[in-house]
Design a protein around this motif. Structure first.
Motif, PDB file in Angstrom:
ATOM      1  N   SER A 147      61.469  19.683  20.859  1.00 25.64           N
ATOM      2  CA  SER A 147      60.360  18.777  21.325  1.00 25.64           C
ATOM      3  C   SER A 147      59.301  19.469  21.466  1.00 25.64           C
ATOM      4  O   SER A 147      59.107  19.960  20.609  1.00 25.64           O
ATOM      5  CB  SER A 147      60.483  18.734  23.420  1.00 25.64           C
ATOM      6  OG  SER A 147      62.023  18.148  23.814  1.00 25.64           O
TER       7      SER A 147
ATOM      8  N   LEU B 128      55.222  18.929  21.752  1.00 20.78           N
ATOM      9  CA  LEU B 128      54.498  18.401  22.656  1.00 20.78           C
ATOM     10  C   LEU B 128      52.684  18.616  22.505  1.00 20.78           C
ATOM     11  O   LEU B 128      52.043  19.177  21.718  1.00 20.78           O
ATOM     12  CB  LEU B 128      54.393  19.847  23.508  1.00 20.78           C
ATOM     13  CG  LEU B 128      53.750  19.255  25.258  1.00 20.78           C
ATOM     14  CD1 LEU B 128      54.313  18.605  25.882  1.00 20.78           C
ATOM     15  CD2 LEU B 128      54.029  21.128  25.789  1.00 20.78           C
TER      16      LEU B 128
ATOM     17  N   PHE C 137      48.817  17.817  23.730  1.00 20.18           N
ATOM     18  CA  PHE C 137      48.332  17.983  24.541  1.00 20.18           C
ATOM     19  C   PHE C 137      46.772  18.637  24.068  1.00 20.18           C
ATOM     20  O   PHE C 137      46.714  18.349  22.892  1.00 20.18           O
ATOM     21  CB  PHE C 137      48.144  18.977  25.528  1.00 20.18           C
ATOM     22  CG  PHE C 137      48.595  20.512  24.993  1.00 20.18           C
ATOM     23  CD1 PHE C 137      47.467  21.779  24.708  1.00 20.18           C
ATOM     24  CD2 PHE C 137      49.795  20.866  24.051  1.00 20.18           C
ATOM     25  CE1 PHE C 137      47.568  22.895  24.911  1.00 20.18           C
ATOM     26  CE2 PHE C 137      49.890  22.144  23.534  1.00 20.18           C
ATOM     27  CZ  PHE C 137      48.726  22.998  23.759  1.00 20.18           C
TER      28      PHE C 137
ATOM     29  N   ALA D   6      49.759  21.631  30.154  1.00 25.93           N
ATOM     30  CA  ALA D   6      50.407  20.171  29.822  1.00 25.93           C
ATOM     31  C   ALA D   6      52.156  20.669  30.261  1.00 25.93           C
ATOM     32  O   ALA D   6      53.051  19.879  30.472  1.00 25.93           O
ATOM     33  CB  ALA D   6      50.384  20.705  28.028  1.00 25.93           C
TER      34      ALA D   6
ATOM     35  N   GLU E  45      53.073  19.303  33.328  1.00 20.39           N
ATOM     36  CA  GLU E  45      53.310  18.114  33.887  1.00 20.39           C
ATOM     37  C   GLU E  45      54.053  17.751  33.101  1.00 20.39           C
ATOM     38  O   GLU E  45      54.867  16.569  33.442  1.00 20.39           O
ATOM     39  CB  GLU E  45      52.052  18.095  32.919  1.00 20.39           C
ATOM     40  CG  GLU E  45      51.590  15.851  32.760  1.00 20.39           C
ATOM     41  CD  GLU E  45      50.341  15.432  32.204  1.00 20.39           C
ATOM     42  OE1 GLU E  45      50.329  14.342  32.007  1.00 20.39           O
ATOM     43  OE2 GLU E  45      48.930  16.037  32.259  1.00 20.39           O
ATOM     44  N   SER E  46      54.496  17.514  31.426  1.00 16.54           N
ATOM     45  CA  SER E  46      55.976  17.327  30.755  1.00 16.54           C
ATOM     46  C   SER E  46      57.397  17.467  31.797  1.00 16.54           C
ATOM     47  O   SER E  46      58.214  16.653  31.494  1.00 16.54           O
ATOM     48  CB  SER E  46      55.628  17.997  29.826  1.00 16.54           C
ATOM     49  OG  SER E  46      56.205  19.556  29.693  1.00 16.54           O
TER      50      SER E  46
ATOM     51  N   LEU F 276      59.163  20.484  30.970  1.00 19.38           N
ATOM     52  CA  LEU F 276      60.337  20.855  29.796  1.00 19.38           C
ATOM     53  C   LEU F 276      60.525  22.457  30.446  1.00 19.38           C
ATOM     54  O   LEU F 276      59.943  23.454  30.727  1.00 19.38           O
ATOM     55  CB  LEU F 276      59.304  21.238  28.805  1.00 19.38           C
ATOM     56  CG  LEU F 276      59.189  19.559  27.849  1.00 19.38           C
ATOM     57  CD1 LEU F 276      58.310  19.693  26.441  1.00 19.38           C
ATOM     58  CD2 LEU F 276      60.598  19.063  28.089  1.00 19.38           C
TER      59      LEU F 276
ATOM     60  N   THR G  88      63.765  23.364  24.166  1.00 16.74           N
ATOM     61  CA  THR G  88      63.574  23.355  25.875  1.00 16.74           C
ATOM     62  C   THR G  88      65.698  24.017  26.128  1.00 16.74           C
ATOM     63  O   THR G  88      66.549  24.326  24.771  1.00 16.74           O
ATOM     64  CB  THR G  88      63.928  21.613  25.837  1.00 16.74           C
ATOM     65  OG1 THR G  88      65.104  21.265  24.839  1.00 16.74           O
ATOM     66  CG2 THR G  88      62.593  21.771  25.629  1.00 16.74           C
TER      67      THR G  88
END
Length: 453
Positions: free
Chosen positions: A8, A10, A12, A74, A77-78, A80, A107
């Motif tokens: 993924s 991300l 931020f 981040a 918040e995500s 992951l 991940t």
């Protein structure tokens, strides 16, 4: 943003105000390094530094300052579950605007569990033989031996020698073939066949040659089957004087009055050790089946990280024995790349086991209680003869890692408790591996002794 499976991106940002503060901290940290005509070193105002060098001179330090906390926020918040070090990039830095970062993160892969309860596996039933008891008593005898250092006289098998050696093939020295003040017990089979036996009979301080032929299955390709001459010299010798195996010996090395009592105690300890080993192997076999029954696509970076961790462990163990990793690689004829390749299978298995055990823990809702943690602290305190509070203090930030280990062990205990002792079923993969191993052993039979050494 999902880039691909288990990968993924991300995105931020850090506010312009926070980045400005980071630049101020970068200036204060580095102001002693800047030189501008008309100003004393370390006394150049920030505005002048920026005018002379541009603000970009502070960017590296400022970015490294703000990135860790911004990334952690981040990530939280995500939601992951990241399993490897991310790849960071800075999208843009503009005056008065937020600094935008991206992180490419791997991940945790999804695990599809197979059967993990009611697994059948074999369990060893080992009896202790008289030969094993004799060997244990012999070990005690060796430990109780009187050791004396001698500097003259003939060398005998069983002696421990302080040895210099250098190996030559076709009169050319080869890598990894030299050692100085190397400690070697003659008869330990630490060196290639025929080497140690030729030292016996020599005298201390004598320069002599040892003629050997490297085995055809030797690990270093350029030495396989080659004849070599080792130029050697023994500086000193340690000889052992073994005590008599009688009742007096038993009194000296134990709390028992007779040799018969000592042998009986040795038998009981060997039985307990064999039972513990059988239980460990049974546990490993059960877990192996549970892992084999599960399906998971493991990202390469997880395996690579595990390989690097294993190399660190190997390096630490070698260092504790006084041998740097580089020297070990020389002696074994390996490179770092070949070592990594050799560790790949065990690293893959370790990662898959960790993922599958974690997935079973989630499925079974396994939790580590405060009582579990306190019990482990107590065990550690007893093991090392320390106060429980001191153990907690030393563990510090590693307490979370300890909880993860306890959770994994509770999960394994759950799987093993549900397992059955019996004849294990062979999977197609295991049947093929067994046949392959059998074929290989049959072909290698004439060289078995050399291969084992």
């Amino acid at each position: 943003e999902e880039v691909e499976k288990n990968l993924s991106k991300l995105t931020f940002e850090v506010s312009s105000e926070d980045f400005k503060k980071a630049i101020d901290r970068a200036y204060n940290k580095n102001k002693g390094k800047f030189e501008v005509p008309g100003f004393r070193k370390g006394k150049v105002p920030k505005a002048v530094v920026i005018k002379y060098y541009t603000e970009a001179v502070f960017y590296d330090d400022a970015l490294n300052d703000v990135l860790p906390d911004a990334y952690e926020a981040a990530l939280k918040e995500s939601g992951l579950d990241v399993v490897a070090r991310p790849e960071f990039d800075v999208e843009e830095i503009k005056e008065g605007e937020p600094v935008v970062f991206t992180a490419l993160v791997t991940t945790r892969p999804e695990v599809k569990l197979g059967e993990y309860k009611g697994i059948t596996a074999e369990k060893d039933v080992n009896t202790v033989t008289d030969e094993e008891i004799d060997a244990d008593i012999k070990r005690m005898q060796e430990n109780a031996a009187r050791v004396s250092t001698v500097t003259e006289g003939a060398i005998e098998m069983g002696d421990k020698v302080d040895l210099d050696f250098e190996g030559f093939v076709d009169e050319v020295a080869f890598d990894g073939g030299k050692g100085e003040h190397y400690s070697l017990v003659l008869g330990s089979n630490s060196f290639i066949p025929g080497f140690e036996e030729q030292i016996a009979g020599k005298t201390i301080g004598e320069d002599f040659d040892v003629d050997v032929t490297f085995p055809e299955d030797y690990h270093a390709e350029d030495l396989k089957g080659k004849k070599a001459i080792f130029k050697c010299k023994v500086h000193s010798v340690e000889k052992k004087e073994l005590p008599e195996l009688d009742d007096e010996f038993a009194k000296d090395v134990s709390e028992f009055d007779t040799l018969a009592e000592l042998r009986n105690d040795a038998k009981e300890k060997l039985e307990k050790a064999k039972e513990a080993e059988a239980n460990r192997k049974f546990e490993d076999a059960v877990v192996d089946v549970a892992v084999e029954n599960a399906t998971v696509e493991i990202p390469d970076c997880m395996v690579n990280n595990q390989i690097e961790n294993q190399i660190k462990d190997i390096s630490y163990r070698l260092q504790s024995q006084g041998m740097p990793l580089e020297q070990y690689l020389q002696f074994t004829g390996m490179t770092m790349d070949s070592l990594r390749e050799q560790l790949k299978d065990t690293a893959y298995k370790a990662v898959k086991t960790q993922l599958v055990v974690g997935a079973i823990a989630d499925a079974e809702k396994v939790e580590v209680t405060d009582e579990d943690l306190e019990g482990e602290y107590k065990k550690m305190a007893d093991m090392y003869g320390m106060e429980v509070d001191k153990v907690k203090e030393l563990m510090g930030a590693n307490a979370e890692s300890l909880k993860l280990d306890l959770k994994a062990q509770k999960t394994i205990d759950l799987i093993v408790a549900a397992a059955k002792v019996g004849k294990a079923k062979k999977t197609a993969a295991k049947k093929a591996a067994t046949k392959k191993a059998g074929d290989a052993e049959e072909k290698a039979e004439p060289k078995k002794t050399a291969a084992k050494k």
